[in-house]
Each structure stands twice: as structure tokens, then as C-alpha cells.
Design a protein around this motif. Structure first.
Motif, PDB file in Angstrom:
ATOM      1  N   VAL A 104     -10.141  13.151   1.894  1.00 48.02           N
ATOM      2  CA  VAL A 104     -10.920  12.289   1.009  1.00 48.02           C
ATOM      3  C   VAL A 104     -11.096  12.965  -0.347  1.00 48.02           C
ATOM      4  O   VAL A 104     -11.513  14.124  -0.410  1.00 48.02           O
ATOM      5  CB  VAL A 104     -12.323  12.045   1.620  1.00 48.02           C
ATOM      6  N   SER A 128     -17.089   8.172  10.966  1.00 52.60           N
ATOM      7  CA  SER A 128     -16.255   7.025  11.368  1.00 52.60           C
ATOM      8  C   SER A 128     -15.524   7.323  12.666  1.00 52.60           C
ATOM      9  O   SER A 128     -14.918   6.431  13.255  1.00 52.60           O
ATOM     10  CB  SER A 128     -15.268   6.650  10.261  1.00 52.60           C
ATOM     11  N   VAL A 176     -11.797  15.735   9.162  1.00 51.11           N
ATOM     12  CA  VAL A 176     -12.042  15.128   7.849  1.00 51.11           C
ATOM     13  C   VAL A 176     -12.164  16.227   6.791  1.00 51.11           C
ATOM     14  O   VAL A 176     -12.968  17.155   6.933  1.00 51.11           O
ATOM     15  CB  VAL A 176     -13.309  14.239   7.849  1.00 51.11           C
ATOM     16  N   ALA A 199     -10.003   4.284  10.837  1.00 52.84           N
ATOM     17  CA  ALA A 199     -10.191   5.229  11.952  1.00 52.84           C
ATOM     18  C   ALA A 199      -9.860   4.602  13.298  1.00 52.84           C
ATOM     19  O   ALA A 199      -9.525   5.310  14.245  1.00 52.84           O
ATOM     20  CB  ALA A 199     -11.632   5.750  11.959  1.00 52.84           C
ATOM     21  N   ILE A 252     -17.937   8.831   6.315  1.00 51.61           N
ATOM     22  CA  ILE A 252     -16.505   8.939   6.636  1.00 51.61           C
ATOM     23  C   ILE A 252     -16.301   9.887   7.830  1.00 51.61           C
ATOM     24  O   ILE A 252     -15.542   9.599   8.751  1.00 51.61           O
ATOM     25  CB  ILE A 252     -15.707   9.391   5.388  1.00 51.61           C
ATOM     26  N   SER A 305     -15.584  12.118  -1.440  1.00 54.92           N
ATOM     27  CA  SER A 305     -16.145  13.349  -0.862  1.00 54.92           C
ATOM     28  C   SER A 305     -17.141  13.997  -1.824  1.00 54.92           C
ATOM     29  O   SER A 305     -17.808  14.978  -1.474  1.00 54.92           O
ATOM     30  CB  SER A 305     -15.032  14.348  -0.508  1.00 54.92           C
ATOM     31  N   VAL A 315      -9.829   6.552   0.480  1.00 55.73           N
ATOM     32  CA  VAL A 315     -10.718   6.328   1.634  1.00 55.73           C
ATOM     33  C   VAL A 315     -12.160   6.360   1.127  1.00 55.73           C
ATOM     34  O   VAL A 315     -12.526   7.203   0.312  1.00 55.73           O
ATOM     35  CB  VAL A 315     -10.523   7.427   2.702  1.00 55.73           C
ATOM     36  N   ASN A 316     -12.969   5.432   1.620  1.00 56.24           N
ATOM     37  CA  ASN A 316     -14.386   5.452   1.245  1.00 56.24           C
ATOM     38  C   ASN A 316     -15.246   5.001   2.417  1.00 56.24           C
ATOM     39  O   ASN A 316     -14.724   4.719   3.515  1.00 56.24           O
ATOM     40  CB  ASN A 316     -14.623   4.603  -0.018  1.00 56.24           C
ATOM     41  N   PHE A 364      -9.214  12.012   8.059  1.00 58.88           N
ATOM     42  CA  PHE A 364      -8.995  11.636   6.656  1.00 58.88           C
ATOM     43  C   PHE A 364      -8.990  12.849   5.732  1.00 58.88           C
ATOM     44  O   PHE A 364      -9.662  13.849   5.997  1.00 58.88           O
ATOM     45  CB  PHE A 364     -10.116  10.708   6.184  1.00 58.88           C
ATOM     46  N   ASN A 390     -14.140   1.501   3.911  1.00 59.22           N
ATOM     47  CA  ASN A 390     -12.869   1.208   4.590  1.00 59.22           C
ATOM     48  C   ASN A 390     -12.531   2.178   5.726  1.00 59.22           C
ATOM     49  O   ASN A 390     -11.562   1.987   6.457  1.00 59.22           O
ATOM     50  CB  ASN A 390     -11.709   1.143   3.569  1.00 59.22           C
ATOM     51  N   CYS A 391     -13.337   3.241   5.865  1.00 57.33           N
ATOM     52  CA  CYS A 391     -12.958   4.293   6.824  1.00 57.33           C
ATOM     53  C   CYS A 391     -12.979   3.816   8.281  1.00 57.33           C
ATOM     54  O   CYS A 391     -12.136   4.216   9.089  1.00 57.33           O
ATOM     55  CB  CYS A 391     -13.841   5.523   6.653  1.00 57.33           C
TER      56      CYS A 391
END
Ligand code: PEP
Length: 319
Positions: free
Chosen positions: A295, A311, A74, A285, A308, A299, A276-277, A293, A280-281
Motif C-alpha cells: 500500500v 481486511s 500487508v 482480499a 487494510i 499507508s 489499494v485503500n 497488499f 476496496n481492500c
């Protein structure tokens, strides 16, 4: 709006490469875990989520849904955001966050704050530059070179740009990746289609051309993470659905398999970026070809970025 990309492959048939066994795709390279050459990555990478045949062994944590063999990754792209004070607060939130162990985590502050972040951020999180010049530096106003990134201790470059317009531009970005790799940096190589390209049914063609520009330039994929970032999803709040992202990721992995090697296809992390937040991650994932991700906006909030990162747990089921 978006045409189903699955239907774009082979005149409407399913992508040919993946075959599935239970929850996971069969892949011969069970032991291979990708890592950056950077020593700290090498030290940590082997705890990664591994591919196991559903009929054979399971890891003690019962990991599922990962087609590749690379560790979840990530990245937080802070872009051109922050003041000394807001960066100090973000770093403090990140330092106190609890992060799952089996994830490579990287943040990319604006270049001007790299030293501040480097001296205050936990070494659990790696630091990256944003973008870089194609060579060692010189009279290039407002650019930073990979060499200066390396010297400041950051080791990753997020390479973005208008990959889809012209061959010349794609080749320029490919060269930047090659130079950054030659300086010992890792690279997050961003690809992705514009909305009109998606609507014209060209998503795969566009992404494959962009992949080719990197493949033509880089001597090895060992230190490259591919980020699929549909342009229409970046900073817009419009996230690709898990299915839309998955079908591009599996196609990109298949492209690597056919055009580079099966081993590289398995080891290379293909991460998703675009709005991506924390909400919804988890669903994203769960897709087996989504290896993490990239982000942007989310981020900048430490606790949400930690959600995230964590996830990765939605890739796991009880043993
Ligand atoms: C990005 O900057 O790489 C990005 C994906 O931004 P956002 O998450 O804000 O869409």
C-alpha cells in the motif's frame, strides 16, 4: 480496455494448474507456512491462515479463500513522504490501532526516518527499507545498501524498478534481491505490467519475464514476497478489479509451481499493490490468490492502513 487475461492463457482456456474444491484450491502442502528468516517473523508466522480442504477439517475461525499457505502480509510503502512531525503522528496512530493477529505487517519509511520510526513504533509492526543497492555499498550517490538497511534494524527491501524494459535492468533488480537476501533481509519483489503492455495482451508474458529475473538470481524464495503491482494502478487511483488481480496472481502462482516448485508456489505470498485503500481492500482480499497488499498512499493514514491490514477478516467466514 484491458483484455481478459484468462483468455490469454492457453488460447482462451482457463489456467490449467488450479483445481478447486468448494471455496479453496487444493494444495498438498497443508502444513507449510511461509516465514521470513528473521526471528520475529519465525516466531509469529505459524498462526497464519491455512489451507484446508473443504471436505476435511476447518480451522476454528473457519478460514476460507486462501490458495497459498502463507500468512496474510500487508506492507506500507511511505515512499518519499513525511516530516518528523507527520511521521510522529502516523506512528502514534499505528501504535494505537487494533490489528488482527494473523497478519504480517511491515512499513517502509523514507530511509532518513528509519531510526525515528524504529525507536517509536510498536514492535507489532516490522520496519523495512525502500529499495537498495546491488552490493555492499561504496561511491553510489543517493543509494542505500542492504548492509546499511540491516544495520539500522530494518530487514525488508521493496525492490522496484523498471522491470519490464530490458533484460539488463531485470537482471540488475534480481541481483539486488539476491544481495539483500544474502544480508539476511527479506525482499518484496515487485512485478507488473504497464498499461500499453496490458492493452497489447502481454501482461502474463511481462510478469513471467520479471519473475524469471528474480528466479534466476535468488537462491531461495523463503524470504521473498512477490508484489503484483500493475504500473498503471500505482498512485493513479485506478485499482485493478478483484478479477483482474486474481487472474494475474493465480497465473504467477502457477508460474512458480511450474518453474520453481509446488512448495514454493504454495508458500510464497503474492500480494497486490496499486491504489489499494480502505474502501476496496475487502473485495480484493476475498480473492483466494491475493495474500495481502502493498500500500502506498493509503499507508500514510494510520486508521485506513489498519483497515487494510484487517481486511484479512474478509477471507474468513463463520465456522
Ligand atoms: C506503492 O507505492 O507500492 C503503491 C502501490 O502505491 P499506491 O497504493 O499509492 O498506488
Amino acid at each position: 480496455m484491458a483484455t481478459s487475461l484468462t483468455a490469454q492463457i492457453s488460447g482462451g482456456t482457463q489456467p490449467s494448474a488450479p483445481s478447486f474444491s468448494g471455496l479453496r484450491r487444493i494444495c498438498p502442502k497443508l502444513d507449510a507456512a511461509v516465514s521470513f528468516s528473521h526471528q520475529s517473523f519465525l516466531n509469529r508466522v505459524n498462526s497464519s491462515i491455512r489451507l484446508v480442504s473443504s471436505s476435511s477439517h476447518r480451522s476454528p475461525r473457519g478460514v476460507v479463500a486462501m490458495a497459498g499457505s502463507g500468512k496474510f502480509f500487508v506492507g506500507g510503502n511511505w515512499k518519499c513522504n513525511g516530516t518528523k512531525d507527520s511521521i510522529a503522528k502516523l506512528v502514534s496512530d499505528l501504535n494505537s490501532a487494533t490489528l488482527e493477529a494473523d497478519v504480517d505487517v511491515v512499513v517502509s519509511p523514507p530511509f532518513v526516518y528509519i531510526d525515528q520510526v524504529k525507536s517509536s513504533l510498536t514492535d507489532r509492526i516490522e520496519i523495512s527499507g525502500q529499495n537498495s543497492w546491488v552490493g555492499k555499498g561504496g561511491a553510489f550517490t543517493a543509494w542505500n545498501s542492504s548492509k546499511t538497511s540491516a544495520a539500522s534494524g530494518s530487514f525488508l527491501g521493496i525492490l522496484k524498478g523498471d522491470m519490464s524494459s530490458e533484460k539488463r535492468m531485470r537482471s540488475f533488480i534480481g541481483k539486488k534481491a539476491a544481495y539483500a537476501l544474502s544480508e539476511g533481509l527479506g525482499v518484496i519483489a515487485c512485478i507488473g505490467e504497464k498499461l500499453e503492455e496490458r492493452e497489447a495482451g502481454k501482461t502474463f508474458d511481462v510478469c513471467f519475464e520479471q519473475m524469471k529475473a528474480f528466479a534466476d538470481a535468488v537462491p531461495s524464495w523463503d524470504n521473498v514476497v512477490v508484489a503484483y503491482e500493475p504500473v498503471w494502478a500505482i498512485g493513479t487511483g485506478k485499482v485493478a478489479s478483484p478479477q483482474q488481480a486474481q487472474e494475474v496472481h493465480v497465473a504467477v502462482r502457477d508460474w512458480l509451481k511450474k518453474n520453481v516448485s509446488e512448495e514454493v508456489a504454495s508458500k510464497t505470498r503474492i500480494i497486490y499493490g496499486g491504489s489499494v485503500n480502505g474502501g476496496n481492500c475487502a473485495e480484493l482480499a476475498k480473492q483466494e490468490d491475493i495474500d495481502g497488499f502493498l500500500v502506498g498512499g493509503a499507508s500514510l493514514k494510520g486508521p485506513e492502513f489498519a483497515t487494510i491490514v484487517n481486511s484479512v477478516t474478509s477471507k474468513k467466514v463463520a465456522a
